[in-house]
Design a protein around this motif. Sequence first.
Motif, PDB file in Angstrom:
ATOM      1  N   HIS A  20      39.509 -15.482 -35.885  1.00  0.00           N
ATOM      2  CA  HIS A  20      38.460 -14.812 -36.660  1.00  0.00           C
ATOM      3  C   HIS A  20      37.397 -14.213 -35.739  1.00  0.00           C
ATOM      4  N   TRP A  21      37.016 -14.910 -34.704  1.00  0.00           N
ATOM      5  CA  TRP A  21      36.027 -14.390 -33.765  1.00  0.00           C
ATOM      6  C   TRP A  21      36.540 -13.141 -33.064  1.00  0.00           C
ATOM      7  N   CYS A  22      37.805 -13.168 -32.610  1.00  0.00           N
ATOM      8  CA  CYS A  22      38.395 -11.987 -31.950  1.00  0.00           C
ATOM      9  C   CYS A  22      38.505 -10.813 -32.919  1.00  0.00           C
ATOM     10  N   TYR A  23      38.890 -11.092 -34.151  1.00  0.00           N
ATOM     11  CA  TYR A  23      39.028 -10.018 -35.143  1.00  0.00           C
ATOM     12  C   TYR A  23      37.676  -9.369 -35.421  1.00  0.00           C
ATOM     13  N   ARG A  24      36.653 -10.166 -35.620  1.00  0.00           N
ATOM     14  CA  ARG A  24      35.323  -9.605 -35.900  1.00  0.00           C
ATOM     15  C   ARG A  24      34.780  -8.829 -34.707  1.00  0.00           C
ATOM     16  N   ARG A  25      35.018  -9.314 -33.531  1.00  0.00           N
ATOM     17  CA  ARG A  25      34.564  -8.610 -32.332  1.00  0.00           C
ATOM     18  C   ARG A  25      35.280  -7.268 -32.191  1.00  0.00           C
ATOM     19  N   HIS A  26      36.571  -7.270 -32.431  1.00  0.00           N
ATOM     20  CA  HIS A  26      37.351  -6.025 -32.352  1.00  0.00           C
ATOM     21  C   HIS A  26      36.954  -5.069 -33.468  1.00  0.00           C
ATOM     22  N   LYS A  28      34.047  -4.755 -35.044  1.00  0.00           N
ATOM     23  CA  LYS A  28      32.733  -4.162 -34.818  1.00  0.00           C
ATOM     24  C   LYS A  28      32.803  -3.037 -33.787  1.00  0.00           C
ATOM     25  N   SER A  29      33.665  -3.165 -32.795  1.00  0.00           N
ATOM     26  CA  SER A  29      33.748  -2.123 -31.775  1.00  0.00           C
ATOM     27  C   SER A  29      34.480  -0.885 -32.282  1.00  0.00           C
ATOM     28  N   ASP A  30      35.375  -1.042 -33.249  1.00  0.00           N
ATOM     29  CA  ASP A  30      36.153   0.080 -33.772  1.00  0.00           C
ATOM     30  C   ASP A  30      35.607   0.643 -35.076  1.00  0.00           C
ATOM     31  N   ARG A  31      34.482   0.167 -35.533  1.00  0.00           N
ATOM     32  CA  ARG A  31      33.947   0.634 -36.810  1.00  0.00           C
ATOM     33  C   ARG A  31      33.540   2.085 -36.724  1.00  0.00           C
ATOM     34  N   LYS A  32      33.995   2.837 -37.682  1.00  0.00           N
ATOM     35  CA  LYS A  32      33.615   4.234 -37.767  1.00  0.00           C
ATOM     36  C   LYS A  32      32.592   4.390 -38.883  1.00  0.00           C
ATOM     37  N   ILE A  33      31.609   5.203 -38.614  1.00  0.00           N
ATOM     38  CA  ILE A  33      30.589   5.470 -39.617  1.00  0.00           C
ATOM     39  C   ILE A  33      31.029   6.680 -40.425  1.00  0.00           C
TER      40      ILE A  33
END
Length: 132
Positions: A20-26, A28-33
């Motif tokens: 879950h920590w790795c998924y959330r970190r990944h 957040k970095s790939d989030r597109k606005i």
Amino acid sequence: MMLGLLWIFGSYAASIALVHWCYRRHRKSDRKITHLLLITHNNQMQVEWYIRSLLFFSRLKGRDVHVTIADEGSTDDTLAIAERFRKENNLDICIFEGPESMDEWIRQYEDKQVIVVRLGAQDGLVTAYKTM
């Protein structure tokens, strides 16, 4: 025996937390606005409802949105309503004086995901809502 079960349960819990920590970190970095351009002209009855709906559903789905209100010379309270939301949320207000200024705004966001909605056209509202 109990110590072995606790060790297995602890290992599973630690691996789940790590995934879950790795998924959330990944994520957040790939989030597109998603950029939304709302074109208004005397739409005081629709603009508040539409902005509130966009912000609510974007938060509900966990998506980041940036809303830009583009006004085409409203004479009612459309800009006052948008100004109230600008203070509270991630919202910009532009006044387009002609098609050239809208084209310039669209060129700024060419490489990003942009949804353009003209609030006076009801079919545009349905299309934008489905893409969210």
